[in-house]
Scaffold this motif. Structure first.
Motif, short mmCIF file in Angstrom:
data_model
loop_
_atom_site.label_atom_id
_atom_site.label_comp_id
_atom_site.label_asym_id
_atom_site.label_seq_id
_atom_site.Cartn_x
_atom_site.Cartn_y
_atom_site.Cartn_z
N MET A 19 47.75 35.88 -15.55
CA MET A 19 47.28 36.86 -16.53
C MET A 19 47.99 38.20 -16.35
SD MET A 19 45.32 37.14 -19.07
CE MET A 19 44.58 38.42 -20.12
N TRP A 20 48.10 38.61 -15.09
CA TRP A 20 48.77 39.88 -14.80
C TRP A 20 50.27 39.80 -15.16
CZ3 TRP A 20 46.85 44.49 -14.03
CH2 TRP A 20 45.54 44.64 -13.63
N HIS A 21 50.88 38.68 -14.90
CA HIS A 21 52.31 38.53 -15.24
C HIS A 21 52.54 38.64 -16.75
CE1 HIS A 21 53.44 37.53 -11.15
NE2 HIS A 21 52.38 36.69 -11.10
N ARG A 22 51.62 38.04 -17.48
CA ARG A 22 51.76 38.07 -18.95
C ARG A 22 51.61 39.49 -19.45
NH1 ARG A 22 48.28 37.72 -23.30
NH2 ARG A 22 49.18 36.76 -25.18
N LEU A 23 50.61 40.20 -18.92
CA LEU A 23 50.41 41.58 -19.35
C LEU A 23 51.61 42.45 -18.98
CD1 LEU A 23 46.65 42.06 -18.44
CD2 LEU A 23 47.65 41.81 -20.72
N LEU A 24 52.12 42.25 -17.77
CA LEU A 24 53.27 43.03 -17.34
C LEU A 24 54.48 42.76 -18.21
CD1 LEU A 24 54.43 44.98 -15.23
CD2 LEU A 24 54.93 43.00 -13.79
N PHE A 25 54.66 41.48 -18.57
CA PHE A 25 55.80 41.13 -19.42
C PHE A 25 55.68 41.76 -20.80
CE2 PHE A 25 57.54 38.25 -22.69
CZ PHE A 25 58.89 38.28 -22.37
N MET A 26 54.47 41.74 -21.35
CA MET A 26 54.26 42.34 -22.67
C MET A 26 54.47 43.84 -22.62
SD MET A 26 53.62 39.95 -24.79
CE MET A 26 53.02 40.91 -26.16
N HIS A 27 54.03 44.47 -21.55
CA HIS A 27 54.21 45.91 -21.42
C HIS A 27 55.69 46.27 -21.34
CE1 HIS A 27 53.31 50.00 -20.34
NE2 HIS A 27 54.06 49.86 -19.20
N VAL A 28 56.46 45.51 -20.55
CA VAL A 28 57.89 45.78 -20.41
C VAL A 28 58.61 45.53 -21.73
CG1 VAL A 28 59.99 45.04 -19.22
CG2 VAL A 28 57.88 45.35 -17.93
N PHE A 29 58.19 44.46 -22.42
CA PHE A 29 58.84 44.13 -23.69
C PHE A 29 58.62 45.22 -24.74
CE2 PHE A 29 58.46 42.23 -27.95
CZ PHE A 29 59.75 41.75 -28.15
N CYS A 30 57.39 45.68 -24.81
CA CYS A 30 57.07 46.74 -25.78
C CYS A 30 57.81 48.02 -25.45
CB CYS A 30 55.57 46.98 -25.81
SG CYS A 30 54.65 45.59 -26.49
N THR A 31 57.89 48.35 -24.16
CA THR A 31 58.59 49.56 -23.76
C THR A 31 60.06 49.50 -24.13
OG1 THR A 31 57.04 49.82 -21.92
CG2 THR A 31 59.07 51.08 -21.80
N CYS A 32 60.67 48.36 -23.86
CA CYS A 32 62.09 48.19 -24.20
C CYS A 32 62.32 48.27 -25.71
CB CYS A 32 62.61 46.85 -23.65
SG CYS A 32 62.63 46.79 -21.84
N LEU A 33 61.38 47.65 -26.45
CA LEU A 33 61.52 47.67 -27.91
C LEU A 33 61.43 49.08 -28.46
CD1 LEU A 33 61.78 46.03 -30.52
CD2 LEU A 33 59.31 45.77 -30.52
N LEU A 34 60.48 49.87 -27.91
CA LEU A 34 60.37 51.26 -28.37
C LEU A 34 61.61 52.06 -28.03
CD1 LEU A 34 56.66 52.01 -27.41
CD2 LEU A 34 57.60 51.79 -29.70
N VAL A 35 62.16 51.80 -26.84
CA VAL A 35 63.38 52.51 -26.45
C VAL A 35 64.53 52.19 -27.38
CG1 VAL A 35 65.10 52.74 -24.63
CG2 VAL A 35 62.69 52.78 -24.03
N ASP B 17 43.32 43.23 -23.48
CA ASP B 17 43.46 42.44 -22.25
C ASP B 17 43.11 43.28 -21.01
OD1 ASP B 17 44.27 40.29 -23.71
OD2 ASP B 17 46.43 40.66 -23.45
N MET B 18 43.52 44.55 -21.05
CA MET B 18 43.19 45.42 -19.91
C MET B 18 41.69 45.64 -19.80
SD MET B 18 46.24 48.26 -19.97
CE MET B 18 45.63 49.04 -18.52
N ALA B 19 40.97 45.79 -20.93
CA ALA B 19 39.52 45.93 -20.89
C ALA B 19 38.87 44.68 -20.35
CB ALA B 19 39.00 46.26 -22.30
N SER B 20 39.38 43.53 -20.77
CA SER B 20 38.83 42.26 -20.26
C SER B 20 39.05 42.13 -18.75
CB SER B 20 39.48 41.07 -21.00
OG SER B 20 39.23 41.15 -22.38
N HIS C 249 36.66 44.27 -16.96
CA HIS C 249 35.34 43.64 -16.93
C HIS C 249 35.29 42.53 -15.88
CE1 HIS C 249 31.52 42.14 -18.37
NE2 HIS C 249 32.06 40.93 -18.48
N GLU C 250 36.38 41.76 -15.81
CA GLU C 250 36.41 40.67 -14.82
C GLU C 250 36.38 41.23 -13.38
OE1 GLU C 250 39.80 38.31 -15.64
OE2 GLU C 250 39.01 37.48 -17.53
N ILE C 251 37.14 42.33 -13.20
CA ILE C 251 37.16 42.92 -11.86
C ILE C 251 35.77 43.42 -11.47
CG2 ILE C 251 38.06 44.84 -10.50
CD1 ILE C 251 40.70 44.51 -12.06
N MET C 252 35.09 44.11 -12.40
CA MET C 252 33.74 44.58 -12.11
C MET C 252 32.79 43.43 -11.81
SD MET C 252 33.78 47.84 -12.12
CE MET C 252 32.04 48.16 -12.19
N GLN C 253 32.96 42.35 -12.57
CA GLN C 253 32.11 41.18 -12.34
C GLN C 253 32.36 40.57 -10.96
OE1 GLN C 253 29.74 40.25 -14.48
NE2 GLN C 253 29.03 38.75 -12.98
#
Length: 302
Positions: free
Chosen positions: A1-17, A72-75, A78-82
């Motif tokens: 899950m963390w890998h997917r989020l990290l990949f999406m974040h990097v992809f979006c950043t590169c696209l904006l650049v 995804d970050m909110a979820s 929530h999972e971490i708190m749980q």
């Protein structure tokens, strides 16, 4: 899950650049042309643009990806708190289980010790009570014996002190009685009364040399030189250096007609007490000795 989020974040950043770079490049070209050409040339370039520098589809895609990323970050939060809550619950459960096991083991230990005591002969609380009572009675008995011994010693000490005090009191009373008798003897004029008083003093102490010599002096006044000589001899047996006993003996020998013995007794009396030399010429009992050379010699040495 963390890998997917990290990949999406990097992809979006590169696209904006990339998009920002393309837009900046598109703006830099007219700016550069504007700097190198005239205002007319810049207007021609703007008029020649046939489509926007970026596509609305790409912007929508970026916005959707950002929304997905926030969801995804909110979820994940929530999972971490749980997970944290689950771990706290597990910790509490383990603590409660540990406490329960401890209490259980403690009761097991008590049961085991009770079983061992029963096996060793402590079969009932009555036996325990009896043993405690016997032990307590033995201890109390020992304490009673110790304190009885101490009390006996204290009683003996107190008795000795009492006897000593009683003896001192009797001695004081006896001394007072003797002192009163001496005062009476000094006030009496009759030799017979004085002799009676001296006899009472001698009842308290038969070894009183002074009472014997004073009695001998009173006896001489009754013309009993032999009796006086016996009293002086008795006094000298007690104290051979008593000068008064020697002097009274000399007076008794003089009255008995024994001048040699009288001179010897006078010499002894003067030897121990020089003050008797001055009384030789004044004592009527010694008049029969005045003609003797030894007596004159004693007088000449005065």
């Amino acid at each position: 899950m963390w890998h997917r989020l990290l990949f999406m974040h990097v992809f979006c950043t590169c696209l904006l650049v990339v998009l920002c770079g393309a837009g900046a490049q598109a703006r830099e070209v007219p700016a550069t042309n504007a700097l190198s050409a005239s205002d007319e040339a810049y207007g021609d370039v703007v008029e020649d643009l046939e489509e926007p520098l970026y596509s609305p589809f790409i912007e929508r895609y970026v916005l959707d990806e950002l929304k997905t990323l926030r969801t995804d970050m909110a979820s994940q939060k929530h999972e971490i708190m749980q997970q944290i809550l689950d771990r706290e619950h597990n910790s509490v459960d383990r603590a409660v289980a540990y406490s329960t096991d401890t209490v259980t083991y403690f009761f097991y230990l008590i049961a085991g010790v009770s079983s061992i005591l029963v096996i060793m002969g402590w079969s009932s609380m009555r036996d325990v009570q009896k043993r405690i009572q016997v032990a307590a009675e033995g201890r109390v008995t020992k304490l009673i014996d110790v304190y009885e011994t101490r009390l006996e010693k204290l009683e003996r000490v107190v008795k000795q002190k009492t006897q000593h005090i009683q003896a001192n009191r009797e001695e004081i009373e006896r001394t007072q009685d003797i002192q009163a008798l001496w005062l009476r003897a000094g006030q009496e004029n009759s030799p017979a009364q004085k002799i009676a008083i001296y006899d009472e003093i001698l009842k308290y102490n038969t070894q009183d040399v002074e009472a014997l010599t004073y009695k001998a002096h009173s006896v001489l006044h009754l013309d009993e030189p032999q009796w006086a000589a016996n009293l002086c001899t008795q006094a000298l047996k007690i104290d051979a250096e008593n000068s008064q006993a020697h002097y009274q003996l000399a007076r008794a020998y003089s009255a008995m007609g024994l001048p040699d013995e009288a001179i010897q007794s006078l010499q002894q009396a003067i030897h121990f007490t020089e003050s008797y030399r001055s009384e030789l010429s004044h004592d009527e009992a010694l008049k029969p000795l005045e003609h003797l050379p030894d007596f004159q010699k004693l007088l000449s040495n005065a």
